[in-house]
Design a protein around this motif. Structure first.
Motif, PDB file in Angstrom:
ATOM      1  N   THR A  86       0.836  -1.298  -0.123  1.00 18.22           N
ATOM      2  CA  THR A  86       0.191  -0.040   0.098  1.00 18.22           C
ATOM      3  C   THR A  86       0.733   1.255  -0.044  1.00 18.22           C
ATOM      4  O   THR A  86       1.980   1.261   0.166  1.00 18.22           O
TER       5      THR A  86
ATOM      6  N   ASP B  76      -4.761   2.992   2.013  1.00 21.30           N
ATOM      7  CA  ASP B  76      -4.478   1.685   1.831  1.00 21.30           C
ATOM      8  C   ASP B  76      -5.294   1.157   0.574  1.00 21.30           C
ATOM      9  O   ASP B  76      -4.803   0.140   0.085  1.00 21.30           O
ATOM     10  N   ARG B  77      -5.866   2.026  -0.061  1.00 19.78           N
ATOM     11  CA  ARG B  77      -6.471   1.552  -1.406  1.00 19.78           C
ATOM     12  C   ARG B  77      -5.599   2.032  -2.415  1.00 19.78           C
ATOM     13  O   ARG B  77      -6.004   1.694  -3.532  1.00 19.78           O
TER      14      ARG B  77
ATOM     15  N   ARG C 144      -5.638   0.526  -6.077  1.00 16.13           N
ATOM     16  CA  ARG C 144      -5.648  -0.836  -6.202  1.00 16.13           C
ATOM     17  C   ARG C 144      -7.075  -1.264  -6.430  1.00 16.13           C
ATOM     18  O   ARG C 144      -7.375  -2.367  -7.384  1.00 16.13           O
TER      19      ARG C 144
END
Length: 394
Positions: A179, A246-247, A202
């Motif tokens: 990430t 974190d995406r 992501r």
């Protein structure tokens, strides 16, 4: 015949003690010379404020100076000496003097340490962890002198990040996730340097198929509720948005494009926060909505919601939940609270996030208007009822 030694300006003991006590004064009273801190008792003369504090320090240390010594002209010369040796910077200290980075007194330092500790422990911020460990080691002696008070967590926030945030911790636990948390140092430098970057999204949990490469101006790292987000401006469309860190994947490339000034970064950050303050939640709308809203052309919707006990009292406690909210409590003949009518004006982009919030109060809330939101809320309640009525197996 040997040369006669040149006397240093501080060879005299009194002059030397004056300089040392000036250093001690600024260290013990960071910001000394700020008229607001001194209570406007110095007639606006910063050196008079410094002089008064120096006399206090001298008295505590048992140094007996002559009456009226040192003068403000003595102190002016001493401050120039501190500048010459790099203890003070060669600039104006309009808000009070401090040496190096020693800008806090003990009480202020304790409060700052508590904030850093909470950010390190609960928000999982790697840099905060490193800084806090460094401070714990360097200030161990002071903490001991204060009987352990310095690091006692008098204040603490308990919001917690729900995803891994520390790359080193991921490696230690064998749970490495690819990430953007691995490149936050680059993102921070880009924010302050006005540099555009390219990231890789992501996945998209909202079904908009927004995956792949994105070029953007990063503006701010934000912690909201239980996750870290990146607030940014799209490089091509100048659209403001926020995405969970974190995406984004473990990819961050500095673009070879002209930098923009920090003042422009500040302005776009201010625009984004205007949208946050107008709306509800994190969604900032599409490009046209943003332009209309920032220019005052977008019409806001008046929403009327009714909260019933026991939730009604909780709603009344949130007097600063939103800058545009209004309450209208209704009581019965005995003075007991029957319900609270809650009014708020929101842009259309925020309606769904507002509905999501009130759904948390289940049977204690009803949407009165607009009709479109009332219909959606009722449909959600019926859907929930259907789920409970359907047979299910383990």
């Amino acid at each position: 015949m040997p040369k006669k030694p040149n006397r240093h300006a501080y060879s005299d003991q009194q002059a030397f003690e004056r300089l040392i006590l000036l250093i001690a004064t600024i260290l013990q009273y960071p910001g000394v010379g700020n008229e607001e801190l001194e209570g406007n008792e110095t007639g606006g003369d910063a050196l008079v404020a410094v002089q008064k504090r120096l006399w206090e320090v001298a008295l505590r240390e048992g140094v007996n100076f002559p009456e009226g010594y040192p003068s403000t002209s003595n102190l002016r010369k001493d401050l120039q000496t501190l500048r010459r040796y790099g203890l003070l910077q060669p600039r104006m200290y309009r808000w009070g003097y401090y040496l190096g980075l020693a800008v806090l007194d003990q009480q202020q330092l304790r409060l700052a340490l508590q904030a850093i500790a909470s950010q390190a422990q609960y928000l999982g911020e790697p840099q905060a962890k490193q800084v806090y460990q460094i401070l714990k080691k360097r200030l161990r002696g002071l903490d001991s002198d204060l009987g352990g008070e310095l690091f006692y967590p008098v204040r603490q926030q308990l919001n917690r990040a729900i995803m891994p945030t520390d790359p080193e911790e991921m490696v230690e636990q064998g749970q490495r996730e690819e990430t953007l948390f691995h490149h936050l140092d680059t993102v921070e430098k880009a924010i302050l340097g006005g540099t555009a970057i390219e990231l890789s999204r992501r996945y998209d949990v909202y079904g908009h198929e927004r995956v792949g490469m994105e070029q953007l101006w990063p503006l701010q790292l934000v912690f909201h509720n239980n996750a870290w987000y990146l607030l940014y401006e799209d490089y091509q469309r100048h659209h403001l948005a926020i995405g969970r860190i974190d995406r984004f994947g473990e990819y961050c490339r500095i673009l070879d494009t002209p930098r923009r000034s920090l003042s422009i970064q500040h302005q776009r950050l201010a625009d984004a926060h205007r949208l946050f303050n107008n709306g509800w939640g994190l969604y900032l709308g599409d490009t046209k909505e943003q332009k209309d809203e920032l220019c005052g052309r977008l019409q806001l919707t008046l929403i009327h919601v009714r909260f019933f006990p026991p939730v009604a009292k909780i709603i009344l406690e949130g007097s600063r939940r939103h800058p545009k909210q209004e309450f209208l409590p209704q009581k019965d003949e005995q003075g007991n609270l029957r319900f609270v009518d809650y009014y708020i004006k929101l842009p259309p982009r925020s309606h769904q996030e507002f509905l999501l919030w009130i759904k948390g109060y289940m049977e204690s809330v009803m949407v009165i208007s607009p009709q479109s939101l009332a219909t959606q809320h009722l449909a959600s309640a019926r859907k929930l009822l259907e789920l409970y009525q359907e047979p299910f197996s383990d």
